[in-house]
Design a protein around this motif. Structure first.
Motif, PDB file in Angstrom:
ATOM      1  N   LEU A  66     -15.092   7.347 -21.459  1.00 58.29           N
ATOM      2  CA  LEU A  66     -15.705   6.293 -21.520  1.00 58.29           C
ATOM      3  C   LEU A  66     -14.445   5.871 -22.011  1.00 58.29           C
ATOM      4  O   LEU A  66     -13.918   4.367 -22.382  1.00 58.29           O
ATOM      5  CB  LEU A  66     -16.966   6.621 -22.821  1.00 58.29           C
ATOM      6  N   VAL A  67     -13.424   6.569 -22.679  1.00 58.26           N
ATOM      7  CA  VAL A  67     -12.427   6.119 -23.773  1.00 58.26           C
ATOM      8  C   VAL A  67     -11.599   5.464 -22.299  1.00 58.26           C
ATOM      9  O   VAL A  67     -11.066   4.003 -22.184  1.00 58.26           O
ATOM     10  CB  VAL A  67     -11.309   7.091 -24.679  1.00 58.26           C
ATOM     11  N   PHE A  68     -11.521   6.585 -21.578  1.00 60.50           N
ATOM     12  CA  PHE A  68     -10.210   6.179 -20.439  1.00 60.50           C
ATOM     13  C   PHE A  68     -10.993   4.501 -19.963  1.00 60.50           C
ATOM     14  O   PHE A  68     -10.361   3.023 -19.731  1.00 60.50           O
ATOM     15  CB  PHE A  68      -9.563   6.669 -19.439  1.00 60.50           C
ATOM     16  N   GLY A  69     -12.328   4.471 -19.655  1.00 61.00           N
ATOM     17  CA  GLY A  69     -12.817   3.500 -19.069  1.00 61.00           C
ATOM     18  C   GLY A  69     -12.604   2.279 -19.833  1.00 61.00           C
ATOM     19  O   GLY A  69     -12.353   1.072 -19.636  1.00 61.00           O
ATOM     20  N   LEU A  70     -12.294   2.422 -21.320  1.00 63.02           N
ATOM     21  CA  LEU A  70     -12.737   1.086 -22.468  1.00 63.02           C
ATOM     22  C   LEU A  70     -11.457   0.532 -21.951  1.00 63.02           C
ATOM     23  O   LEU A  70     -11.173  -1.088 -22.251  1.00 63.02           O
ATOM     24  CB  LEU A  70     -13.326   0.976 -23.618  1.00 63.02           C
ATOM     25  N   TRP A  71     -10.242   0.898 -22.133  1.00 62.66           N
ATOM     26  CA  TRP A  71      -9.399   1.149 -22.424  1.00 62.66           C
ATOM     27  C   TRP A  71      -8.761  -0.020 -20.537  1.00 62.66           C
ATOM     28  O   TRP A  71      -8.097  -0.638 -20.791  1.00 62.66           O
ATOM     29  CB  TRP A  71      -7.784   2.006 -22.386  1.00 62.66           C
ATOM     30  N   GLY A  72      -8.977   1.071 -19.522  1.00 62.92           N
ATOM     31  CA  GLY A  72      -9.045   0.968 -18.512  1.00 62.92           C
ATOM     32  C   GLY A  72      -9.294  -0.958 -18.333  1.00 62.92           C
ATOM     33  O   GLY A  72      -8.833  -2.407 -17.558  1.00 62.92           O
ATOM     34  N   TYR A  73     -10.852  -1.112 -18.419  1.00 64.67           N
ATOM     35  CA  TYR A  73     -11.442  -2.424 -18.881  1.00 64.67           C
ATOM     36  C   TYR A  73     -10.492  -3.646 -19.340  1.00 64.67           C
ATOM     37  O   TYR A  73     -10.471  -4.028 -19.260  1.00 64.67           O
ATOM     38  CB  TYR A  73     -12.647  -2.894 -18.729  1.00 64.67           C
ATOM     39  N   THR A  74     -10.563  -2.947 -21.157  1.00 64.86           N
ATOM     40  CA  THR A  74     -10.052  -3.910 -21.398  1.00 64.86           C
ATOM     41  C   THR A  74      -8.346  -4.422 -20.804  1.00 64.86           C
ATOM     42  O   THR A  74      -8.262  -5.852 -20.782  1.00 64.86           O
ATOM     43  CB  THR A  74      -9.527  -3.608 -22.887  1.00 64.86           C
ATOM     44  N   THR A  75      -7.615  -3.818 -20.549  1.00 67.53           N
ATOM     45  CA  THR A  75      -6.703  -4.225 -19.623  1.00 67.53           C
ATOM     46  C   THR A  75      -6.901  -4.703 -18.411  1.00 67.53           C
ATOM     47  O   THR A  75      -6.282  -5.844 -18.217  1.00 67.53           O
ATOM     48  CB  THR A  75      -6.144  -2.980 -18.949  1.00 67.53           C
ATOM     49  N   ALA A  76      -7.718  -4.819 -17.167  1.00 68.63           N
ATOM     50  CA  ALA A  76      -8.733  -6.081 -16.603  1.00 68.63           C
ATOM     51  C   ALA A  76      -9.007  -7.181 -17.097  1.00 68.63           C
ATOM     52  O   ALA A  76      -8.345  -8.164 -16.693  1.00 68.63           O
ATOM     53  CB  ALA A  76      -9.728  -5.096 -16.260  1.00 68.63           C
ATOM     54  N   VAL A  77      -9.577  -6.688 -18.094  1.00 64.00           N
ATOM     55  CA  VAL A  77      -9.839  -8.220 -18.845  1.00 64.00           C
ATOM     56  C   VAL A  77      -8.103  -9.081 -19.043  1.00 64.00           C
ATOM     57  O   VAL A  77      -8.842 -10.619 -19.356  1.00 64.00           O
ATOM     58  CB  VAL A  77     -10.713  -7.895 -20.087  1.00 64.00           C
ATOM     59  N   LEU A  78      -7.748  -8.869 -19.690  1.00 65.27           N
ATOM     60  CA  LEU A  78      -6.290  -9.784 -20.105  1.00 65.27           C
ATOM     61  C   LEU A  78      -5.869  -9.191 -18.928  1.00 65.27           C
ATOM     62  O   LEU A  78      -5.041 -10.771 -19.285  1.00 65.27           O
ATOM     63  CB  LEU A  78      -5.588  -8.147 -21.180  1.00 65.27           C
ATOM     64  N   ALA A  79      -5.377  -8.874 -18.081  1.00 64.73           N
ATOM     65  CA  ALA A  79      -5.217  -9.722 -17.198  1.00 64.73           C
ATOM     66  C   ALA A  79      -5.854 -10.659 -16.450  1.00 64.73           C
ATOM     67  O   ALA A  79      -5.780 -12.184 -15.919  1.00 64.73           O
ATOM     68  CB  ALA A  79      -4.580  -8.717 -15.365  1.00 64.73           C
ATOM     69  N   THR A  80      -7.291 -11.075 -16.517  1.00 60.92           N
ATOM     70  CA  THR A  80      -7.600 -12.230 -16.736  1.00 60.92           C
ATOM     71  C   THR A  80      -7.529 -13.474 -16.808  1.00 60.92           C
ATOM     72  O   THR A  80      -7.248 -14.612 -16.542  1.00 60.92           O
ATOM     73  CB  THR A  80      -9.192 -12.205 -15.851  1.00 60.92           C
ATOM     74  N   ALA A  81      -7.145 -12.605 -18.380  1.00 58.24           N
ATOM     75  CA  ALA A  81      -6.199 -14.154 -19.322  1.00 58.24           C
ATOM     76  C   ALA A  81      -5.208 -14.665 -18.852  1.00 58.24           C
ATOM     77  O   ALA A  81      -4.577 -15.666 -19.056  1.00 58.24           O
ATOM     78  CB  ALA A  81      -6.530 -13.504 -20.574  1.00 58.24           C
ATOM     79  N   VAL A  82      -4.210 -14.098 -18.499  1.00 58.15           N
ATOM     80  CA  VAL A  82      -2.673 -13.673 -17.595  1.00 58.15           C
ATOM     81  C   VAL A  82      -2.877 -15.083 -16.425  1.00 58.15           C
ATOM     82  O   VAL A  82      -2.415 -15.840 -15.960  1.00 58.15           O
ATOM     83  CB  VAL A  82      -2.339 -12.844 -17.378  1.00 58.15           C
ATOM     84  N   ILE A  83      -3.861 -14.310 -15.712  1.00 54.25           N
ATOM     85  CA  ILE A  83      -4.372 -15.360 -14.553  1.00 54.25           C
ATOM     86  C   ILE A  83      -5.039 -16.664 -13.955  1.00 54.25           C
ATOM     87  O   ILE A  83      -4.619 -17.707 -13.126  1.00 54.25           O
ATOM     88  CB  ILE A  83      -4.910 -14.834 -13.117  1.00 54.25           C
ATOM     89  N   SER A  84      -5.354 -16.441 -15.858  1.00 56.79           N
ATOM     90  CA  SER A  84      -5.975 -18.236 -15.776  1.00 56.79           C
ATOM     91  C   SER A  84      -4.480 -18.986 -16.103  1.00 56.79           C
ATOM     92  O   SER A  84      -4.317 -20.206 -15.737  1.00 56.79           O
ATOM     93  CB  SER A  84      -6.177 -17.841 -17.338  1.00 56.79           C
ATOM     94  N   VAL A  85      -3.438 -18.612 -16.088  1.00 55.35           N
ATOM     95  CA  VAL A  85      -2.320 -19.612 -16.541  1.00 55.35           C
ATOM     96  C   VAL A  85      -1.927 -19.698 -14.582  1.00 55.35           C
ATOM     97  O   VAL A  85      -1.279 -21.106 -14.446  1.00 55.35           O
ATOM     98  CB  VAL A  85      -1.304 -18.609 -16.669  1.00 55.35           C
TER      99      VAL A  85
END
Length: 146
Positions: A66-85
């Protein structure tokens, strides 16, 4: 107009690709990596959630999934913010080229409407990131032990 907005964004990405824009290649790399990471993270979160089910076989699962999944998904969501640029850059490029179309000659009202659609698409992306970050943060708070 929404269809034109999508076409403009994709055209902007095609122009970024044609001119070897570093933003496009950053966008493409992040999208290519973030999709499998997000799916693996969801699977990991599900396995971690199963560790809370009171059946013997699920107790063998570690809640670290669960912890790994939450951190991995957080990273993927933050990557979405980067691609918005990169998407914003694609919007800028598309608007520039629409203004220069020799045959179509869009009116200023058409250009303004397209700007509004592209702006709405950008805000939608950022709202999606904020929403998912809130969900992930809530899950982290709910499942982390004090």
């Amino acid at each position: 107009m929404a269809d034109y907005g999508i076409i403009a964004q994709e055209t902007g990405h095609a122009i970024q690709y044609a001119y070897h824009s570093p933003l496009f290649f950053l966008y493409w790399t992040i999208v290519t990596v973030a999709k499998p990471v997000s799916w693996l993270s969801v699977l990991s979160m599900l396995l971690g959630l199963l560790s809370y089910v009171p059946l013997l076989i699920f107790w063998l699962l570690n809640e670290q999934f669960l912890v790994f999944g939450l951190w991995g998904y957080t990273t993927a969501v933050l990557a979405t913010a980067v691609i918005s640029v990169a998407r914003l850059d694609a919007h800028r490029i598309a608007l520039k080229h629409v203004r220069e179309l020799p045959d179509a000659q869009p009116t200023p009202e058409d250009i303004e409407a397209l700007k509004q659609v592209l702006r709405a698409m950008a805000f939608r992306d950022l709202a999606e990131v904020a929403s998912w970050m809130g969900i992930v943060q809530s899950l982290q708070g709910f499942f982390t032990k004090p």
